[in-house]
Write an enzyme that holds these catalytic residues in place. Structure first.
Site, mmCIF file in Angstrom:
data_model
loop_
_atom_site.group_PDB
_atom_site.id
_atom_site.type_symbol
_atom_site.label_atom_id
_atom_site.label_comp_id
_atom_site.label_asym_id
_atom_site.label_seq_id
_atom_site.Cartn_x
_atom_site.Cartn_y
_atom_site.Cartn_z
ATOM 1 N N TYR A 108 0.848 -1.212 -0.167
ATOM 2 C CA TYR A 108 -0.089 0.089 0.216
ATOM 3 C C TYR A 108 0.961 1.200 0.016
ATOM 4 O O TYR A 108 2.047 1.096 0.351
ATOM 5 C CB TYR A 108 -1.146 0.128 1.021
ATOM 6 C CG TYR A 108 -1.961 -1.176 1.218
ATOM 7 C CD1 TYR A 108 -3.144 -1.135 0.765
ATOM 8 C CD2 TYR A 108 -1.757 -2.027 2.027
ATOM 9 C CE1 TYR A 108 -4.096 -2.154 0.402
ATOM 10 C CE2 TYR A 108 -2.507 -3.133 2.089
ATOM 11 C CZ TYR A 108 -3.715 -3.179 1.558
ATOM 12 O OH TYR A 108 -4.754 -3.987 1.377
ATOM 13 N N ARG A 111 1.803 2.519 4.102
ATOM 14 C CA ARG A 111 2.136 1.679 4.934
ATOM 15 C C ARG A 111 2.718 0.374 4.590
ATOM 16 O O ARG A 111 2.679 0.018 3.589
ATOM 17 C CB ARG A 111 0.924 1.369 5.919
ATOM 18 C CG ARG A 111 -0.170 0.583 4.874
ATOM 19 C CD ARG A 111 -1.573 0.939 5.518
ATOM 20 N NE ARG A 111 -2.708 0.432 5.117
ATOM 21 C CZ ARG A 111 -3.446 0.816 3.912
ATOM 22 N NH1 ARG A 111 -2.930 1.771 3.250
ATOM 23 N NH2 ARG A 111 -4.378 0.169 3.507
ATOM 24 N N CYS A 120 6.729 -18.563 15.405
ATOM 25 C CA CYS A 120 5.316 -18.376 16.344
ATOM 26 C C CYS A 120 5.235 -19.260 17.490
ATOM 27 O O CYS A 120 5.726 -20.299 17.364
ATOM 28 C CB CYS A 120 3.994 -18.577 15.506
ATOM 29 S SG CYS A 120 3.692 -17.326 14.232
ATOM 30 N N CYS A 124 -0.497 -22.022 13.524
ATOM 31 C CA CYS A 124 -2.157 -22.108 13.306
ATOM 32 C C CYS A 124 -2.141 -23.146 11.835
ATOM 33 O O CYS A 124 -1.259 -22.671 10.948
ATOM 34 C CB CYS A 124 -2.580 -20.962 12.709
ATOM 35 S SG CYS A 124 -2.326 -19.520 14.161
ATOM 36 N N LYS A 332 -6.568 -6.022 0.417
ATOM 37 C CA LYS A 332 -7.873 -6.372 1.016
ATOM 38 C C LYS A 332 -9.059 -5.827 0.262
ATOM 39 O O LYS A 332 -9.035 -4.385 0.105
ATOM 40 C CB LYS A 332 -7.695 -5.925 2.412
ATOM 41 C CG LYS A 332 -6.705 -6.761 3.309
ATOM 42 C CD LYS A 332 -6.527 -6.364 4.646
ATOM 43 C CE LYS A 332 -5.405 -6.919 5.299
ATOM 44 N NZ LYS A 332 -4.093 -6.375 4.965
HETATM 45 C C1 LIG Z 1 -3.096 -6.137 5.493
HETATM 46 C C2 LIG Z 1 -1.859 -5.526 4.924
HETATM 47 C C3 LIG Z 1 -1.803 -4.096 5.462
HETATM 48 C C4 LIG Z 1 -2.655 -3.359 6.651
HETATM 49 O O1 LIG Z 1 -3.616 -3.162 5.865
HETATM 50 P P1 LIG Z 1 -4.826 -2.439 6.676
HETATM 51 O O2 LIG Z 1 -6.001 -2.317 5.733
HETATM 52 O O3 LIG Z 1 -4.490 -0.934 6.636
HETATM 53 O O4 LIG Z 1 -4.909 -2.826 8.043
HETATM 54 C C5 LIG Z 1 -0.483 -3.641 4.978
HETATM 55 N N1 LIG Z 1 0.276 -4.352 4.194
HETATM 56 C C6 LIG Z 1 0.053 -5.644 3.901
HETATM 57 C C7 LIG Z 1 1.030 -6.063 2.921
HETATM 58 C C8 LIG Z 1 -1.163 -6.159 4.236
HETATM 59 O O5 LIG Z 1 -1.433 -7.545 3.523
#
Ligand SMILES: *Cc1c(COP(=O)(O)O)cnc(C)c1O
Length: 426
Positions: A108, A111, A120, A124, A332
């Site tokens: 993204y 982030r 872990c 799981c 997502k």
């Molecule tokens: C889930 C994810 C995030 C964070 O996504 P949010 O919708 O902000 O919680 C960031 N990077 C990757 C690669 C992800 O899979």
């Protein structure tokens, strides 16, 4: 002596040292006796996908009825994991392709995922990163971590860093402190998030000392991973309460799993338990297309049905968002029941959670004009800096009865400066 045993039981390092990694050991500890043929199949599965369960998590299994037990199903191998469908992938989210540097997934714009641990405390069975489970049970070395931190420092667009793994809380308190401190010293990193399953599988990891460290580096957010209401225990409640008391906003990411939580009643009970423990349900994930998970997967319609049963029927903040993580790495994608029934100029026709249909009349005179990104002449307030509260103190002064001032004049008021200079001249 009994008190002593309990101290050992509450020592998270003891659980790591004594994690259950063999069927034989699991049988001795739980009293479950697998038929020989079954045991053989479990063994074969574990050669590809190893098992590791904390004694704590193992202790939650209802042994009398283990085959339908949600904890058993998340922790014990199943021969169906060896079935690989032609549409399944070892890295369905293309995390490895979106990795510019070791330990970082940058998908993204603002982030990144920072994988600070390769391991872990509980493996799981539905892990989306199953390809890596048990691969190398290691913590990246400090120079690898430093290189990833440098990457974040060099990328000014990164304002949110998600510590993930593996489980970040497999690291020592000292290393966690060092990573958080290094990230905090990067000016453009606004928020640090931690994704950990420790409150569920090893709540004793949430110690006073760990919480003290997290608190030093605020704002720190934390997401955990409860899948079934039976995972909530007095120890996990205690862990959540320590975290919440430290001012850490808590969220939960559930995976929709066939035979575990694919039921509106179970899901509703889970989200209610979470909010009672100050955990905000954040996501329900559609199970990824990772290899060997076909027996866990539900159709998307099941998830939508569960969302339908929650939206409107319970507190808005108890309802998570249902997402499909796009195969191939698109990120997502939220999925929901439809609430817009029809749409005409000036009128949207909607239905509510009860099936009531209503029309919302839209405004006659909305004009936004055309945005040419000419922000200098925009009519909106584009100053997004914090408001200045110092004026409020001044207003309080005028309102108060003990003051005779009739007006308050801000500093550097040019009108007053003119008056002052006029006075000087006369
Ligand atoms: C889930 C994810 C995030 C964070 O996504 P949010 O919708 O902000 O919680 C960031 N990077 C990757 C690669 C992800 O899979």
């Amino acid at each position: 002596m009994k008190g002593n045993n309990f101290d050992v039981w509450k020592d998270w390092k003891w659980h790591l040292k004594n994690s259950v990694k063999s069927i034989k050991q699991a049988e001795v500890l739980t009293g479950i006796k697998f038929p020989p043929e079954h045991r053989k199949r479990l063994q074969e599965t574990m050669e590809k996908f190893p098992m590791s369960v904390t004694p704590y998590y193992l202790s939650l299994i209802k042994v009398e009825d283990y085959e339908s037990d949600p904890i058993y199903k998340q922790a014990f191998p199943d021969a169906r994991e060896l079935i690989i469908e032609d549409f399944e992938m070892s890295d369905p989210l293309s995390e490895d392709s979106d990795s510019p540097i070791h330990c970082i997934t940058h998908r993204y714009p603002d982030r990144v995922l920072f994988h600070i641990s390769n391991t872990c405390s509980m493996y799981c069975r539905h892990c989306t990163r199953k390809r890596k489970v048990g691969d190398q049970d290691s913590i990246p070395c400090k120079s690898e971590l430093q290189a990833a931190i440098d990457y974040i420092a060099e990328h000014h667009e990164v304002r949110d860093v998600l510590l993930s793994g593996g489980d970040p809380f497999m690291l020592s308190d000292e290393l966690i402190d060092w990573i958080l401190g290094s990230l905090r010293s990067i000016e453009h990193v606004e928020v640090i998030r931690i994704g950990t399953r420790m409150p569920v599988v090893l709540p004793y990891r949430i110690t006073d000392n760990l919480v003290k460290i997290l608190k030093k580096h605020h704002p720190v957010w934390l997401n955990t991973h409860f899948n079934h209401p039976r995972e909530v225990t007095s120890s996990s409640k205690q862990a959540l309460s320590l975290l919440a008391d430290a001012g850490i906003p808590l969220g939960n990411q559930t995976v929709l799993l066939s035979g575990i939580n694919d039921c509106p009643i179970i899901m509703k009970s889970l989200v209610h338990k979470l909010v009672m423990n100050r955990v905000r349900p954040y996501y329900i994930y559609q199970c990824d297309l990772s290899e060997g998970l076909s027996h866990f997967r539900t159709p998307v319609s099941r998830g939508i049905e569960i969302m339908e049963s929650m939206i409107g029927h319970t507190s808005g903040f108890a309802v998570p968002r249902y997402v499909v993580d796009a195969p191939g790495g698109g990120g997502k994608i939220p999925v929901m029941p439809n609430y817009i029934v029809s749409w005409a100029p000036k009128k949207v026709v909607l239905r509510n959670y009860e099936g009531v249909i209503t029309a919302y009349r839209e405004p006659d005179n909305y004009s936004f004009g055309k945005c040419e990104l000419e922000c200098d002449t925009c009519h909106l307030q584009l100053d997004t800096s914090d408001s200045d509260e110092s004026k409020a103190v001044g207003i309080m002064k005028i309102i108060s009865e003990y003051e005779d001032d009739i007006s308050l004049i801000p500093e550097n008021n040019s009108r007053m400066e003119r008056r002052d200079s006029d006075d000087d001249e006369s």
